[in-house]
Design an enzyme around this catalytic site. Sequence first.
Site, PDB file in Angstrom:
ATOM      1  N   CYS A 116     -33.950  -8.648   9.321  1.00  0.00           N
ATOM      2  CA  CYS A 116     -32.750  -8.306   8.415  1.00  0.00           C
ATOM      3  C   CYS A 116     -31.941  -7.427   9.504  1.00  0.00           C
ATOM      4  O   CYS A 116     -30.593  -6.998   8.703  1.00  0.00           O
ATOM      5  CB  CYS A 116     -33.044  -7.721   7.165  1.00  0.00           C
ATOM      6  SG  CYS A 116     -34.104  -9.348   6.355  1.00  0.00           S
ATOM      7  N   HIS A 256     -27.777  -3.284   3.930  1.00  0.00           N
ATOM      8  CA  HIS A 256     -28.559  -4.484   3.963  1.00  0.00           C
ATOM      9  C   HIS A 256     -28.838  -4.681   2.370  1.00  0.00           C
ATOM     10  O   HIS A 256     -29.715  -3.908   1.863  1.00  0.00           O
ATOM     11  CB  HIS A 256     -29.964  -4.540   4.570  1.00  0.00           C
ATOM     12  CG  HIS A 256     -30.736  -5.686   4.479  1.00  0.00           C
ATOM     13  ND1 HIS A 256     -30.194  -6.866   4.206  1.00  0.00           N
ATOM     14  CD2 HIS A 256     -32.236  -5.980   4.293  1.00  0.00           C
ATOM     15  CE1 HIS A 256     -31.248  -7.808   4.010  1.00  0.00           C
ATOM     16  NE2 HIS A 256     -32.171  -7.098   4.142  1.00  0.00           N
ATOM     17  N   ASN A 286     -30.897 -11.798  -1.092  1.00  0.00           N
ATOM     18  CA  ASN A 286     -30.933 -11.243   0.282  1.00  0.00           C
ATOM     19  C   ASN A 286     -30.915 -12.185   1.375  1.00  0.00           C
ATOM     20  O   ASN A 286     -31.818 -13.332   1.495  1.00  0.00           O
ATOM     21  CB  ASN A 286     -32.882 -10.747   0.267  1.00  0.00           C
ATOM     22  CG  ASN A 286     -33.185 -10.346   1.687  1.00  0.00           C
ATOM     23  OD1 ASN A 286     -32.375 -10.322   2.643  1.00  0.00           O
ATOM     24  ND2 ASN A 286     -33.949  -9.377   1.554  1.00  0.00           N
TER      25      ASN A 286
HETATM   26  O1  UT7 Z   1     -35.313  -8.010   3.849  1.00  0.00           O
HETATM   27  C1  UT7 Z   1     -36.012  -7.023   4.486  1.00  0.00           C
HETATM   28  C2  UT7 Z   1     -37.241  -7.103   4.084  1.00  0.00           C
HETATM   29  N1  UT7 Z   1     -37.652  -7.133   2.824  1.00  0.00           N
HETATM   30  C3  UT7 Z   1     -37.735  -6.230   2.063  1.00  0.00           C
HETATM   31  O2  UT7 Z   1     -37.336  -5.312   2.300  1.00  0.00           O
HETATM   32  C4  UT7 Z   1     -38.349  -6.593   0.537  1.00  0.00           C
HETATM   33  C5  UT7 Z   1     -39.017  -5.498   0.039  1.00  0.00           C
HETATM   34  N2  UT7 Z   1     -40.055  -5.710  -1.097  1.00  0.00           N
HETATM   35  C6  UT7 Z   1     -39.668  -6.031  -2.413  1.00  0.00           C
HETATM   36  O3  UT7 Z   1     -38.213  -6.161  -2.652  1.00  0.00           O
HETATM   37  C7  UT7 Z   1     -40.549  -6.015  -3.173  1.00  0.00           C
HETATM   38  O4  UT7 Z   1     -41.887  -5.779  -3.041  1.00  0.00           O
HETATM   39  C8  UT7 Z   1     -40.626  -7.495  -4.078  1.00  0.00           C
HETATM   40  C9  UT7 Z   1     -39.123  -7.842  -4.785  1.00  0.00           C
HETATM   41  C10 UT7 Z   1     -41.098  -8.468  -2.952  1.00  0.00           C
HETATM   42  C11 UT7 Z   1     -41.834  -7.763  -4.917  1.00  0.00           C
HETATM   43  O5  UT7 Z   1     -41.864  -6.556  -5.929  1.00  0.00           O
HETATM   44  P1  UT7 Z   1     -42.682  -5.772  -6.292  1.00  0.00           P
HETATM   45  O6  UT7 Z   1     -42.207  -4.675  -7.533  1.00  0.00           O
HETATM   46  O7  UT7 Z   1     -43.059  -4.999  -4.939  1.00  0.00           O
HETATM   47  O8  UT7 Z   1     -43.851  -6.660  -6.834  1.00  0.00           O
HETATM   48  P2  UT7 Z   1     -45.281  -6.795  -6.255  1.00  0.00           P
HETATM   49  O9  UT7 Z   1     -45.538  -7.610  -5.139  1.00  0.00           O
HETATM   50  O10 UT7 Z   1     -46.014  -5.294  -6.041  1.00  0.00           O
HETATM   51  O11 UT7 Z   1     -45.918  -7.733  -7.441  1.00  0.00           O
HETATM   52  C12 UT7 Z   1     -46.218  -7.175  -8.670  1.00  0.00           C
HETATM   53  C13 UT7 Z   1     -46.658  -8.215  -9.701  1.00  0.00           C
HETATM   54  C14 UT7 Z   1     -47.675  -9.097  -9.134  1.00  0.00           C
HETATM   55  O12 UT7 Z   1     -48.513  -9.378 -10.345  1.00  0.00           O
HETATM   56  P3  UT7 Z   1     -49.996  -8.610 -10.643  1.00  0.00           P
HETATM   57  O13 UT7 Z   1     -50.671  -8.720  -9.338  1.00  0.00           O
HETATM   58  O14 UT7 Z   1     -49.576  -7.363 -10.910  1.00  0.00           O
HETATM   59  O15 UT7 Z   1     -50.328  -9.332 -11.912  1.00  0.00           O
HETATM   60  C15 UT7 Z   1     -47.027 -10.316  -8.619  1.00  0.00           C
HETATM   61  O16 UT7 Z   1     -48.048 -11.374  -8.598  1.00  0.00           O
HETATM   62  O17 UT7 Z   1     -45.449  -9.093  -9.977  1.00  0.00           O
HETATM   63  C16 UT7 Z   1     -45.877 -10.422  -9.896  1.00  0.00           C
HETATM   64  N3  UT7 Z   1     -44.783 -11.321  -9.079  1.00  0.00           N
HETATM   65  C17 UT7 Z   1     -44.149 -11.866  -9.970  1.00  0.00           C
HETATM   66  N4  UT7 Z   1     -43.789 -12.034 -11.270  1.00  0.00           N
HETATM   67  C18 UT7 Z   1     -43.057 -12.911 -11.707  1.00  0.00           C
HETATM   68  C19 UT7 Z   1     -44.293 -11.623  -7.632  1.00  0.00           C
HETATM   69  N5  UT7 Z   1     -43.257 -12.129  -7.754  1.00  0.00           N
HETATM   70  C20 UT7 Z   1     -43.142 -12.491  -9.007  1.00  0.00           C
HETATM   71  C21 UT7 Z   1     -42.106 -13.488  -9.506  1.00  0.00           C
HETATM   72  N6  UT7 Z   1     -42.214 -13.323 -10.803  1.00  0.00           N
HETATM   73  N7  UT7 Z   1     -41.135 -14.084  -8.747  1.00  0.00           N
END
Ligand code: UT7
Length: 333
Positions: A116, A256, A286
């Site tokens: 990115c 970004h 993104n």
């Molecule tokens: O582009 C350049 C590089 N990329 C980035 O900078 C991306 C950086 N990361 C992020 O934007 C975020 O970490 C995400 C949007 C990818 C994920 O958000 P998060 O708040 O960090 O969620 P998480 O991975 O900690 O997951 C929290 C919960 C999990 O469930 P449990 O284990 O707490 O029960 C996931 O399974 O959210 C769940 N989850 C979802 N739930 C509903 C993960 N994806 C989804 C989804 N819908 N699409």
Amino acid sequence: MSVKRRAQIVGTGAALPARVVTNADLEKMVDTTDEWITTRTGIKERRIACSDEYLSQFASPAARQALERAEIEPDQVDLILCATVTPDMITPATACFIQEDLKAKNAAAFDLSAGCSGFLYALTTGQTFIEAGHARTVLVIGGEILSRFINWDDRSTCVIFADGAGALVLRAGEGERGVLASRMHSDGALADFITIAGGGSRYPITPESLERKVNTIKMRGNETFKVAVRSIEDVSREVIEAAGLTPDQIDLFVPHQANRRIIDAVAQRLGLDAERCYLNIEKTGNTSAASIPIALNDVVEAGRLRPDDHLLMAAFGAGLTWAGAVVRWGRDT
Ligand code: UT7
């Protein structure tokens, strides 16, 4: 006294697929909700290419638009840089397809892969060619067809990534306007945070590896998030200082578009209010290397940048890589 040669942004362009995929559409495909996607990422809809569309079909029109707005003929371009992790083919470079589409017959052309951060790596490369006197006119393109590499069963990535292309023309100038400062960084120790592992020489595509979906994006989202906020803040402060400015002198921040929460956190740490921070992630998702040039084209079309405004851009992505740039807007009069 010698006058410093500067890379000035003299035209922008963008091209996105026509197909819109909303959060409601994704609710039908994976276990997710519009509410989760909106609150965790800020995305409401994104553009996704059709199965027969490929990168140069968006990158070339974006580049052509940037050249037309710059009033520069294709044969005046010295260098074409295409930042992407989703090229038309492994080889030749997508930049060469763009060169042929535009009939930019005097241009060298190559692709650049920095996740990115790729667009800002390419911008810095073009700036350096211009300042060194190796080029006068450089086309800098960021484009991705990430949908081709998404595992549509992985709800943690398929709701985030999307497709599109953006471009700008850099031209040598001699005034005070142009790229004032840029910086690039990497940390390969964190390479496994974001990967598309298959299809290269380490994990070739075989029936077995395809079964394991090695050709799709994997991201350790939560860990990536934390490094992203810190790195984007650090590189932003670094380029602002290198430009001889302070954060309060930044007129517009075009980051970004990775995640709305990352952008809000960085803007708050830098003391930039909402009016000075551009967001289009709600509609684009993104788009990796394409996200900053698409966003920049939006703000140019909206007339939000005036001559001598200070523009800050910063990005973070696979590698891990991060980069930033400060531009004094406008061209020589
Ligand atoms: O582009 C350049 C590089 N990329 C980035 O900078 C991306 C950086 N990361 C992020 O934007 C975020 O970490 C995400 C949007 C990818 C994920 O958000 P998060 O708040 O960090 O969620 P998480 O991975 O900690 O997951 C929290 C919960 C999990 O469930 P449990 O284990 O707490 O029960 C996931 O399974 O959210 C769940 N989850 C979802 N739930 C509903 C993960 N994806 C989804 C989804 N819908 N699409």
